[in-house]
Each structure stands twice: as structure tokens, then as C-alpha cells.
Design a protein around this motif. Structure first.
Motif, PDB file in Angstrom:
ATOM      1  N   VAL A 114       0.834  -1.209   0.000  1.00  0.00           N
ATOM      2  CA  VAL A 114       0.000   0.000   0.000  1.00  0.00           C
ATOM      3  C   VAL A 114       0.867   1.258   0.000  1.00  0.00           C
ATOM      4  O   VAL A 114       0.601   2.217  -0.734  1.00  0.00           O
ATOM      5  CB  VAL A 114      -0.961  -0.012   1.203  1.00  0.00           C
ATOM      6  CG1 VAL A 114      -1.664   1.337   1.346  1.00  0.00           C
ATOM      7  CG2 VAL A 114      -1.988  -1.124   1.049  1.00  0.00           C
ATOM      8  N   LYS A 115       1.912   1.263   0.818  1.00  0.00           N
ATOM      9  CA  LYS A 115       2.813   2.420   0.905  1.00  0.00           C
ATOM     10  C   LYS A 115       3.438   2.715  -0.463  1.00  0.00           C
ATOM     11  O   LYS A 115       3.455   3.861  -0.931  1.00  0.00           O
ATOM     12  CB  LYS A 115       3.893   2.146   1.945  1.00  0.00           C
ATOM     13  CG  LYS A 115       4.998   3.201   2.030  1.00  0.00           C
ATOM     14  CD  LYS A 115       5.963   2.864   3.163  1.00  0.00           C
ATOM     15  CE  LYS A 115       7.232   3.703   3.093  1.00  0.00           C
ATOM     16  NZ  LYS A 115       8.099   3.313   1.967  1.00  0.00           N
ATOM     17  N   LEU A 116       3.959   1.682  -1.109  1.00  0.00           N
ATOM     18  CA  LEU A 116       4.598   1.850  -2.411  1.00  0.00           C
ATOM     19  C   LEU A 116       3.598   2.290  -3.471  1.00  0.00           C
ATOM     20  O   LEU A 116       3.911   3.128  -4.331  1.00  0.00           O
ATOM     21  CB  LEU A 116       5.275   0.539  -2.831  1.00  0.00           C
ATOM     22  CG  LEU A 116       6.521   0.133  -2.034  1.00  0.00           C
ATOM     23  CD1 LEU A 116       6.894  -1.320  -2.342  1.00  0.00           C
ATOM     24  CD2 LEU A 116       7.693   1.055  -2.348  1.00  0.00           C
ATOM     25  N   CYS A 117       2.388   1.728  -3.435  1.00  0.00           N
ATOM     26  CA  CYS A 117       1.356   2.101  -4.405  1.00  0.00           C
ATOM     27  C   CYS A 117       0.969   3.571  -4.251  1.00  0.00           C
ATOM     28  O   CYS A 117       0.823   4.292  -5.239  1.00  0.00           O
ATOM     29  CB  CYS A 117       0.120   1.217  -4.239  1.00  0.00           C
ATOM     30  SG  CYS A 117       0.309  -0.475  -4.868  1.00  0.00           S
ATOM     31  N   ARG A 118       0.795   3.998  -3.020  1.00  0.00           N
ATOM     32  CA  ARG A 118       0.421   5.403  -2.781  1.00  0.00           C
ATOM     33  C   ARG A 118       1.514   6.349  -3.287  1.00  0.00           C
ATOM     34  O   ARG A 118       1.213   7.370  -3.911  1.00  0.00           O
ATOM     35  CB  ARG A 118       0.160   5.627  -1.296  1.00  0.00           C
ATOM     36  CG  ARG A 118      -1.180   5.066  -0.814  1.00  0.00           C
ATOM     37  CD  ARG A 118      -1.294   5.141   0.691  1.00  0.00           C
ATOM     38  NE  ARG A 118      -2.614   4.717   1.162  1.00  0.00           N
ATOM     39  CZ  ARG A 118      -2.842   4.296   2.402  1.00  0.00           C
ATOM     40  NH1 ARG A 118      -1.849   4.238   3.288  1.00  0.00           N
ATOM     41  NH2 ARG A 118      -4.068   3.939   2.766  1.00  0.00           N
ATOM     42  N   GLU A 119       2.760   5.997  -3.023  1.00  0.00           N
ATOM     43  CA  GLU A 119       3.876   6.825  -3.478  1.00  0.00           C
ATOM     44  C   GLU A 119       3.902   6.904  -5.002  1.00  0.00           C
ATOM     45  O   GLU A 119       4.103   7.976  -5.587  1.00  0.00           O
ATOM     46  CB  GLU A 119       5.210   6.258  -2.970  1.00  0.00           C
ATOM     47  CG  GLU A 119       5.439   6.428  -1.483  1.00  0.00           C
ATOM     48  CD  GLU A 119       6.713   5.742  -1.010  1.00  0.00           C
ATOM     49  OE1 GLU A 119       7.372   5.066  -1.850  1.00  0.00           O
ATOM     50  OE2 GLU A 119       7.045   5.845   0.178  1.00  0.00           O
ATOM     51  N   CYS A 120       3.685   5.772  -5.636  1.00  0.00           N
ATOM     52  CA  CYS A 120       3.733   5.712  -7.099  1.00  0.00           C
ATOM     53  C   CYS A 120       2.568   6.485  -7.709  1.00  0.00           C
ATOM     54  O   CYS A 120       2.749   7.233  -8.688  1.00  0.00           O
ATOM     55  CB  CYS A 120       3.722   4.269  -7.568  1.00  0.00           C
ATOM     56  SG  CYS A 120       4.165   4.063  -9.307  1.00  0.00           S
ATOM     57  N   LEU A 121       1.376   6.329  -7.160  1.00  0.00           N
ATOM     58  CA  LEU A 121       0.214   7.044  -7.681  1.00  0.00           C
ATOM     59  C   LEU A 121       0.374   8.556  -7.534  1.00  0.00           C
ATOM     60  O   LEU A 121      -0.068   9.330  -8.397  1.00  0.00           O
ATOM     61  CB  LEU A 121      -1.060   6.569  -6.976  1.00  0.00           C
ATOM     62  CG  LEU A 121      -1.526   5.152  -7.338  1.00  0.00           C
ATOM     63  CD1 LEU A 121      -2.632   4.686  -6.410  1.00  0.00           C
ATOM     64  CD2 LEU A 121      -1.986   5.078  -8.793  1.00  0.00           C
ATOM     65  N   GLU A 122       0.997   8.972  -6.453  1.00  0.00           N
ATOM     66  CA  GLU A 122       1.251  10.396  -6.258  1.00  0.00           C
ATOM     67  C   GLU A 122       2.214  10.923  -7.316  1.00  0.00           C
ATOM     68  O   GLU A 122       2.033  12.026  -7.851  1.00  0.00           O
ATOM     69  CB  GLU A 122       1.817  10.633  -4.854  1.00  0.00           C
ATOM     70  CG  GLU A 122       2.015  12.096  -4.480  1.00  0.00           C
ATOM     71  CD  GLU A 122       0.727  12.898  -4.497  1.00  0.00           C
ATOM     72  OE1 GLU A 122       0.791  14.102  -4.850  1.00  0.00           O
ATOM     73  OE2 GLU A 122      -0.347  12.329  -4.182  1.00  0.00           O
ATOM     74  N   LYS A 123       3.238  10.139  -7.634  1.00  0.00           N
ATOM     75  CA  LYS A 123       4.200  10.519  -8.682  1.00  0.00           C
ATOM     76  C   LYS A 123       3.526  10.578 -10.052  1.00  0.00           C
ATOM     77  O   LYS A 123       3.830  11.437 -10.886  1.00  0.00           O
ATOM     78  CB  LYS A 123       5.345   9.507  -8.726  1.00  0.00           C
ATOM     79  CG  LYS A 123       6.449   9.740  -7.713  1.00  0.00           C
ATOM     80  CD  LYS A 123       7.478  10.710  -8.271  1.00  0.00           C
ATOM     81  CE  LYS A 123       8.742  10.721  -7.418  1.00  0.00           C
ATOM     82  NZ  LYS A 123       9.731  11.684  -7.959  1.00  0.00           N
ATOM     83  N   GLN A 124       2.608   9.624 -10.291  1.00  0.00           N
ATOM     84  CA  GLN A 124       1.949   9.545 -11.602  1.00  0.00           C
ATOM     85  C   GLN A 124       0.906  10.637 -11.809  1.00  0.00           C
ATOM     86  O   GLN A 124       0.556  10.948 -12.955  1.00  0.00           O
ATOM     87  CB  GLN A 124       1.274   8.174 -11.750  1.00  0.00           C
ATOM     88  CG  GLN A 124       2.251   7.009 -11.847  1.00  0.00           C
ATOM     89  CD  GLN A 124       1.546   5.661 -11.762  1.00  0.00           C
ATOM     90  OE1 GLN A 124       0.404   5.569 -11.312  1.00  0.00           O
ATOM     91  NE2 GLN A 124       2.233   4.607 -12.176  1.00  0.00           N
ATOM     92  N   LYS A 125       0.440  11.243 -10.721  1.00  0.00           N
ATOM     93  CA  LYS A 125      -0.620  12.248 -10.795  1.00  0.00           C
ATOM     94  C   LYS A 125      -0.211  13.400 -11.722  1.00  0.00           C
ATOM     95  O   LYS A 125       0.879  13.953 -11.603  1.00  0.00           O
ATOM     96  CB  LYS A 125      -0.910  12.782  -9.392  1.00  0.00           C
ATOM     97  CG  LYS A 125      -2.092  13.735  -9.311  1.00  0.00           C
ATOM     98  CD  LYS A 125      -2.326  14.158  -7.875  1.00  0.00           C
ATOM     99  CE  LYS A 125      -3.494  15.122  -7.775  1.00  0.00           C
ATOM    100  NZ  LYS A 125      -3.697  15.576  -6.365  1.00  0.00           N
ATOM    101  N   ASP A 126      -1.078  13.726 -12.642  1.00  0.00           N
ATOM    102  CA  ASP A 126      -0.875  14.808 -13.614  1.00  0.00           C
ATOM    103  C   ASP A 126       0.291  14.561 -14.566  1.00  0.00           C
ATOM    104  O   ASP A 126       0.725  15.483 -15.268  1.00  0.00           O
ATOM    105  CB  ASP A 126      -0.671  16.160 -12.900  1.00  0.00           C
ATOM    106  CG  ASP A 126      -1.902  16.579 -12.102  1.00  0.00           C
ATOM    107  OD1 ASP A 126      -3.011  16.279 -12.564  1.00  0.00           O
ATOM    108  OD2 ASP A 126      -1.729  17.183 -11.034  1.00  0.00           O
ATOM    109  N   VAL A 127       0.794  13.320 -14.579  1.00  0.00           N
ATOM    110  CA  VAL A 127       1.883  12.981 -15.508  1.00  0.00           C
ATOM    111  C   VAL A 127       1.461  11.845 -16.443  1.00  0.00           C
ATOM    112  O   VAL A 127       1.614  11.939 -17.660  1.00  0.00           O
ATOM    113  CB  VAL A 127       3.173  12.586 -14.745  1.00  0.00           C
ATOM    114  CG1 VAL A 127       4.290  12.238 -15.739  1.00  0.00           C
ATOM    115  CG2 VAL A 127       3.614  13.705 -13.810  1.00  0.00           C
ATOM    116  N   LEU A 128       0.936  10.745 -15.881  1.00  0.00           N
ATOM    117  CA  LEU A 128       0.486   9.608 -16.685  1.00  0.00           C
ATOM    118  C   LEU A 128      -1.035   9.502 -16.638  1.00  0.00           C
ATOM    119  O   LEU A 128      -1.650   9.686 -15.585  1.00  0.00           O
ATOM    120  CB  LEU A 128       1.105   8.298 -16.163  1.00  0.00           C
ATOM    121  CG  LEU A 128       2.631   8.221 -16.084  1.00  0.00           C
ATOM    122  CD1 LEU A 128       3.051   6.825 -15.630  1.00  0.00           C
ATOM    123  CD2 LEU A 128       3.279   8.573 -17.414  1.00  0.00           C
TER     124      LEU A 128
END
Length: 477
Positions: free
Chosen positions: A328-342
Motif C-alpha cells: 500500500v505504501k509503495l502504491c500510494r507513493e507511485c500514484l502520487e508521482k503519476q498524478k498529472d503525468v500519466l
């Protein structure tokens, strides 16, 4: 439809693709083109104590064969139904003192069936098993090395009077299994539990955007009268209207990959170059790699894409280690990075959304899981065929997640959408469709209750979710 009835399909010369099957009449959406019992099938080694060796249902407290102590069954009915398949295997396991790998067990079952039925098990079988393609000459050195090991193990295991087979004959069977083996799922369609050989299904060629889908129907051995029992079988079902004379196709690979990756996978595992329309035109590749609508820079997209790829590897490792908090921690971090980019149709975004929503649901963090599941489903809808089984199952899971999050209106709507798709891909009598119909009826009752008394409904829901039965239901979906 009667199992084995091939009136809706006929064998024809498909040109460069070799043999194929085509429709002999116009087929409607959801029609069963044909149903076929396995020529031979086995449970995976890793699940031999958890899955019935007859109907391939996964469940607890299976009964073990008293003679070989390897095969497991739901009950005496399943054991009796499977005895014809298991008889020779049972003796071979007792003779050698252990069961060999699933590949060797399946090859032996195929050989025993060939001896019994000369390669053709019924009048409706269009080709003999030993006439199927083996592609042994196309195998890599690594695959050939594994095949030589399997052949050696087979020779130690094989037992059929004085009948011996040449290395070429045995290798031919292993090649057929490698190229044509069909993965069998459990009764919920959630886990691969075995592999089988279905000769008529082997004749259906690939297309990345097929007009048919294939599912396993585990059959029914629970009726009191044996006359009402039904066989384990695959069903080839039409997912769109198919005119008379059109070739019948299924997809051998997951569509949710770039066309070049699908082509590479097909070449490596099935030894042909895919030239279907979606591969030739690279259809949907742009969506699968799409940046967000905010139009980020090319450098930013490249950076986040690389980060996502690395994160997915870490997420999978954490999942395998059952470290779900880390997932969950890794997914949240990744989704935050992907926001407004992918974009939400980007393959990496969809994979993170899928993993995050699944694990959050398992942890009963339903509200967050529901938001992510909805995003994932909307991405799938833009990429997949409207009657794709994966789409139907994803919508069903999203519906259940919204239901458990207390969002009964959205949950019921999603379950109704999923039911429409699974009626096409699985049919009304499949265990998954029956489970879904029960949930759909339950949410309909709860929706009426919610509209009459919202506070009372939420109190009832919270009490229900605290029960042990609710825990098991959540984990089972």
C-alpha cells in the motif's frame, strides 16, 4: 448446448495460419459456439492438496485417494467420475513411490488416453491429438533441455504393459502440451489451478481483438441423480455477432500490453508473428502509454515512467512476501508521482491501481479502494472489448468494493454492469455468474432500504461488516 456438439463450427484452411475454425451459421452475442471436455487435464503440483482433481474446484477438506495418496477429491462422487482418468496414474504413482511434475503427469494421461481411444475421444473431435502442432524444432535450447529432463522422468514413470515409446514420440507429446495446453481456473475464475488439453479448442486461432472468449465450466457433480451431473468442460462463447463463414478467434495473450510486446510474447511462446489488425495498426498503443491531459513535458513523462516500472517491481516483491502494508505504501507513493503525468489508461498506472485497490480491499479500507477501483475500471473501459471477461470481473470487484464502502447506489450499478458482461462471457449457469446474481439481488434489496432510511441502512451495514462471515466474504471476492 450439448457437450461435444460442433454443429456451429467447421475446420478450414486458414492460409498462413494453418488450420482454423469458422462459423457454420450466424452467431449472436453470448452464444456457446461449442463446449468440449478435456482430452486430459491435471492439477498444478503446488495445489494438489487444495484442488479437486476431478472438477478443479478449490476448497478445504478434500478427500485423498487411499491408494496413491496423491489425488484429492471433493467427495466420492468426484472420485468415481475421475477414476477412468486416474486409474493408470494411480498405479504409476504407487509403483514409483511419488508423483512426477504436472507436465509429466499430463503427458502420461494423454498417452494413456491415446492408447484407449487412439487419439480421438469422440465423434465430434475434429483432429487426433497426435496431429496437433508440437513446434519442437522451434524450441530454444533452454526449453529443449527441460524437455529432455521431462522425457527422462516420463520414461521412469510410464507404465502400460510392455508398450514403449521412442524419444521422438514422447517429445512430440510434450511439444503439443507446451504449445496447446490450456490453463484451468478454479470455480471463481480467480486462480489458475491446472492445465489441460482440448483438441478442438487448439484449432481456434489467435486474434488480439477476438470474436470469442473461452472459459472453464467446472461442471456439476452435486445433484443427487447422476443423470443430472455435468462434465468439466471449456465453453467457447461469442462476444460479438459473428456472421456465417467468419473465422472464430480467441486471444492467446493479455490485450493489456503494447502491440510489440504482445507480438514478442506470441512469437516466443506460440512461434508465429501476429499480424492482426490491432497489432498491424498499433491500435490503443497510444492510450496505453498516454501522458495526462495536463500535457507534462516529455522528460517528466520519461522520469515518472521509469519510476513506475521500478516501483512495480518493488510492489510485486512486497506482495509475494505478503507485506501488504508495504504494498500500500509503495502504491500510494507511485500514484502520487503519476498524478498529472500519466493518464489512467497508461499500463503502469492501471497496474498500480489494480494492486492498490485489491490490497486495500483485503485490509478493509474500502473507501480508498473504491476510488482506485473506479479509476481502474474507467481505464479498462477505454482499452478493452466491451464484452471482455477481464473487464467484467474488474467491474464486479469494483462493485463489491463500493458496496462494502457503503456506496450502495454505485455498487449496485457496477454489479449490474458486470452481470451484463458475464452473462455473455460466462453464461447464466457458471458459478461466478450465479454468485454475482446473488450479490446483485442483495444490493437491490439494500438499495431500497437505503432510499427509505439512510441512517438505518448505514447502522445495519456497519454491524454486518464487523461479523466474521463478512471477513470471509471480502477475502473470497
Amino acid at each position: 448446448m450439448t457437450v461435444g456438439n460442433m454443429e456451429s463450427a467447421q475446420l478450414f484452411d486458414a492460409g498462413k495460419k494453418g488450420r482454423g475454425l469458422r462459423a457454420t451459421k450466424e452467431l449472436s452475442v453470448g452464444d456457446v459456439v461449442f463446449a468440449e471436455p478435456s482430452f486430459s487435464a491435471v492439477v498444478f503440483d503446488s495445489l494438489f492438496t487444495e484442488v479437486c482433481h476431478s472438477c478443479f474446484r478449490r476448497q478445504a477438506n478434500l478427500h485423498r485417494c487411499a491408494q496413491c495418496k496423491f489425488a484429492h477429491y471433493c467427495d466420492r462422487t468426484c472420485q468415481t467420475a475421475c477414476w477412468d482418468e486416474h486409474k493408470q496414474e494411480c498405479g504409476a504413482i504407487r509403483k514409483t513411490g511419488r508423483a512426477p511434475s504436472e507436465s509429466v503427469r499430463l503427458a502420461a494421461r494423454v498417452m494413456w488416453r491415446i492408447h484407449k481411444d487412439t487419439g480421438i475421444a469422440s465423434d465430434s473431435q475434429l483432429v487426433s491429438v497426435d496431429q496437433l502442432e508440437d513446434h519442437v524444432s522451434d524450441l530454444s535450447e533452454e526449453d529443449l533441455k527441460q524437455m529432455r529432463t521431462n522425457v527422462q522422468n516420463f520414461q521412469e514413470y510410464w507404465s502400460y504393459g510392455r508398450k514403449k515409446h521412442s524419444l521422438d514420440e514422447i517429445s512430440h507429446i510434450f511439444g503439443i502440451i507446451k504449445c496447446n495446453g490450456f490453463t484451468l481456473s478454479d470455480q471463481r475464475g480467480l486462480q489458475a489451478v491446472g492445465v489441460g488439453l482440448f483438441p478442438n479448442l487448439c484449432l481456434v486461432n489467435h486474434d488480439c481483438w477476438p470474436n470469442c472468449t473461452v472459459i472453464l465450466n467446472n461442471g456439476n457433480q452435486s445433484a443427487l441423480s447422476s443423470a443430472l451431473h455435468s462434465q468439466r468442460r471449456i465453453e467457447l462463447r461469442a462476444v460479438e455477432k459473428i456472421p456465417e463463414g467468419q473465422e472464430l478467434t480467441v486471444s492467446y495473450v493479455d490485450f493489456l500490453n503494447l502491440s510489440a510486446d504482445r507480438q514478442k510474447n506470441l512469437k516466443e511462446h506460440f512461434f508465429f508473428e501476429c499480424s492482426c489488425e490491432h497489432c498491424s495498426k498499433h491500435t490503443k498503443d497510444d492510450l496505453m502509454m498516454a501522458p495526462a491531459e495536463s500535457k507534462p513535458s516529455a522528460d517528466k513523462v520519461k522520469e515518472v515512467t521509469a519510476f513506475s516500472k521500478e516501483s512495480l517491481e518493488k510492489i510485486e516483491m512486497a506482495r509475494v512476501n505478503m507485506d501488504y502494508h508495504e504494498v500500500v505504501k509503495l502504491c500510494r507513493e507511485c500514484l502520487e508521482k503519476q498524478k498529472d503525468v500519466l493518464a489512467d489508461t497508461h499500463l503502469y498506472t492501471l497496474r498500480v491501481l489494480s494492486m492498490a485497490s485489491e490490497v486495500l480491499s483485503y485490509q478493509q479500507q474500502f473507501s480508498e479502494a473504491a476510488v482506485l477501483a473506479r479509476r481502474m475500471v474507467e481505464g479498462y473501459m477505454k482499452l478493452l472489448h466491451p464484452n471482455n471477461a477481464l473487464l467484467g470481473l474488474a467491474i464486479m470487484k469494483a462493485g463489491v468494493t463500493h458496496w462494502h464502502a457503503g456506496q450502495i447506489e454505485e455498487g449496485h450499478s457496477l454489479l449490474c454492469q458486470a452481470f451484463g458482461i458475464l452473462m455473455v462471457t460466462h453464461g447464466p449457469n457458471h458459478a461466478i455468474t450465479r454468485d454475482l446474481e446473488s450479490m446483485r439481488q442483495q444490493t437491490e434489496v439494500e438499495l431500497k432500504m437505503f432510499r427509505q432510511n439512510k441512517d438505518g441502512y448505514h447502522s445495519m451495514r456497519e454491524a454486518a461488516l464487523k461479523s466474521p462471515a463478512a471477513d470471509e466474504k471480502v477475502k473470497g471476492v
